[in-house]
Design a protein around this motif. Structure first.
Motif, PDB file in Angstrom:
ATOM      1  N   ASN A   2      16.884  66.710  27.258  1.00  9.17           N
ATOM      2  CA  ASN A   2      15.916  66.763  28.350  1.00  9.17           C
ATOM      3  C   ASN A   2      14.762  65.775  28.216  1.00  9.17           C
ATOM      4  O   ASN A   2      13.835  65.807  29.024  1.00  9.17           O
ATOM      5  CB  ASN A   2      15.342  68.182  28.472  1.00  9.17           C
ATOM      6  N   LEU A   4      12.454  65.717  25.962  1.00  5.23           N
ATOM      7  CA  LEU A   4      11.315  66.280  25.244  1.00  5.23           C
ATOM      8  C   LEU A   4      11.189  65.638  23.868  1.00  5.23           C
ATOM      9  O   LEU A   4      12.148  65.600  23.105  1.00  5.23           O
ATOM     10  CB  LEU A   4      11.503  67.792  25.095  1.00  5.23           C
ATOM     11  N   LYS A   5       9.998  65.115  23.552  1.00  5.03           N
ATOM     12  CA  LYS A   5       9.811  64.393  22.299  1.00  5.03           C
ATOM     13  C   LYS A   5       8.928  65.129  21.297  1.00  5.03           C
ATOM     14  O   LYS A   5       8.819  64.718  20.148  1.00  5.03           O
ATOM     15  CB  LYS A   5       9.242  63.004  22.588  1.00  5.03           C
ATOM     16  N   LEU A   7       6.693  69.228  20.546  1.00 10.30           N
ATOM     17  CA  LEU A   7       6.270  70.551  20.982  1.00 10.30           C
ATOM     18  C   LEU A   7       4.773  70.671  20.743  1.00 10.30           C
ATOM     19  O   LEU A   7       4.254  70.136  19.752  1.00 10.30           O
ATOM     20  CB  LEU A   7       6.999  71.647  20.200  1.00 10.30           C
ATOM     21  N   SER A  25      18.603  66.568  20.818  1.00  2.23           N
ATOM     22  CA  SER A  25      17.288  66.339  21.414  1.00  2.23           C
ATOM     23  C   SER A  25      16.667  65.025  20.954  1.00  2.23           C
ATOM     24  O   SER A  25      16.972  64.519  19.866  1.00  2.23           O
ATOM     25  CB  SER A  25      16.361  67.507  21.034  1.00  2.23           C
ATOM     26  N   ILE A  27      13.513  64.915  20.410  1.00  5.38           N
ATOM     27  CA  ILE A  27      12.281  65.369  19.779  1.00  5.38           C
ATOM     28  C   ILE A  27      12.071  64.650  18.445  1.00  5.38           C
ATOM     29  O   ILE A  27      13.009  64.395  17.704  1.00  5.38           O
ATOM     30  CB  ILE A  27      12.320  66.901  19.589  1.00  5.38           C
TER      31      ILE A  27
END
Length: 248
Positions: A2, A4-5, A7, A25, A27
């Motif tokens: 998605n 997302l890199k 949190l 991911s 992330i």
């Protein structure tokens, strides 16, 4: 996947979060506040190639039962060792039951894994492990997978144990470099293992078979396939009154 890199640090406020799964991911890191997830029992950090450092906050999560950190080959051998050692000495060392760490670059299993008395499944297949320390009698995994590594032998502690065997169902060391079937089991055990698999090694016999010290084993199936150096039938199994239903 998605995009997302990262949190936010505020994730640590989720005191009742029990499952956190991050897979395939982009992330890059986890905040230190991940350690504040005081109810989280199941965590997956699978195939996150942009995360170059092991998130050490995982070792401070107090209720972890299951962790999956497989397919993170971007971590160096030193980095994955440091992370696993921290987990085995960390806040949940008395609670961890399941560890998946397949397809990484681990070269040595930390000696601290002897702390993991509740460990029921350990999957370290497809690493580069050439050095491993005995887990000891108190660590008795139900399923142990050491397939596709570089192991030449399985060492034992002062009491003759590599690990405990009372609960073992699957003991798999396929496609390593073992020279002998290790003398780590016993035909006198009260428990029968389901499967013991030494497929695809360099095995030419059994440790202790020549001098009469081989202790035998109890297993429904023992697999010795694809060991071209084994030219003699393992009669030591009969000589030790081993219980084996199928020999492959």
């Amino acid at each position: 996947r998605n995009g997302l890199k990262s949190l936010p640090a505020e994730i640590g406020n989720l005191k009742k979060l029990t499952y956190l799964f991050i897979a395939n991911s982009e992330i890059k890191s986890l905040p230190a506040e991940i350690a504040n997830l005081e109810s989280c029992t199941d965590l997956e950090l699978y195939n996150c190639p942009n995360m170059t450092s092991f998130p050490m906050g995982l070792a401070q999560m107090p209720e972890l039962i299951t962790i999956n950190i497989s397919n993170n080959a971007q971590w160096s051998a030193e980095e994955i060792y440091k992370g696993l050692d921290a987990l085995a000495c960390g806040a949940a060392k008395d609670k961890l039951q399941i560890i998946y760490a397949r397809q990484n670059r681990l070269e040595e299993l930390p000696q601290s894994f002897s702390n993991l008395k509740k460990l029921g499944l350990l999957d370290l297949a497809y690493n580069k492990i050439s050095k491993i320390h005995p887990l000891g009698k108190s660590v008795a995994p139900v399923q142990l997978y050491l397939d596709n590594n570089l192991l030449e032998s399985l060492p034992t502690d002062a009491d003759g144990y590599f690990c405990g065997y009372d609960d073992v169902e699957t003991f798999s060391v396929r496609y390593n470099r073992l020279k002998k079937v290790p003398n780590i089991f016993s035909a006198k055990s009260r428990f029968t293992m389901t499967s013991v698999d030494f497929t695809g090694n360099d095995i030419d016999g059994f440790e202790g078979a020549d001098d009469g010290t081989f202790k035998g084993l109890r297993a429904n199936t023992i697999t010795l396939a694809v060991n071209p150096k084994m030219t003699k039938y393992p009669k030591c199994l009969a000589e030790t009154n081993s219980y084996v239903e199928y020999i492959i």
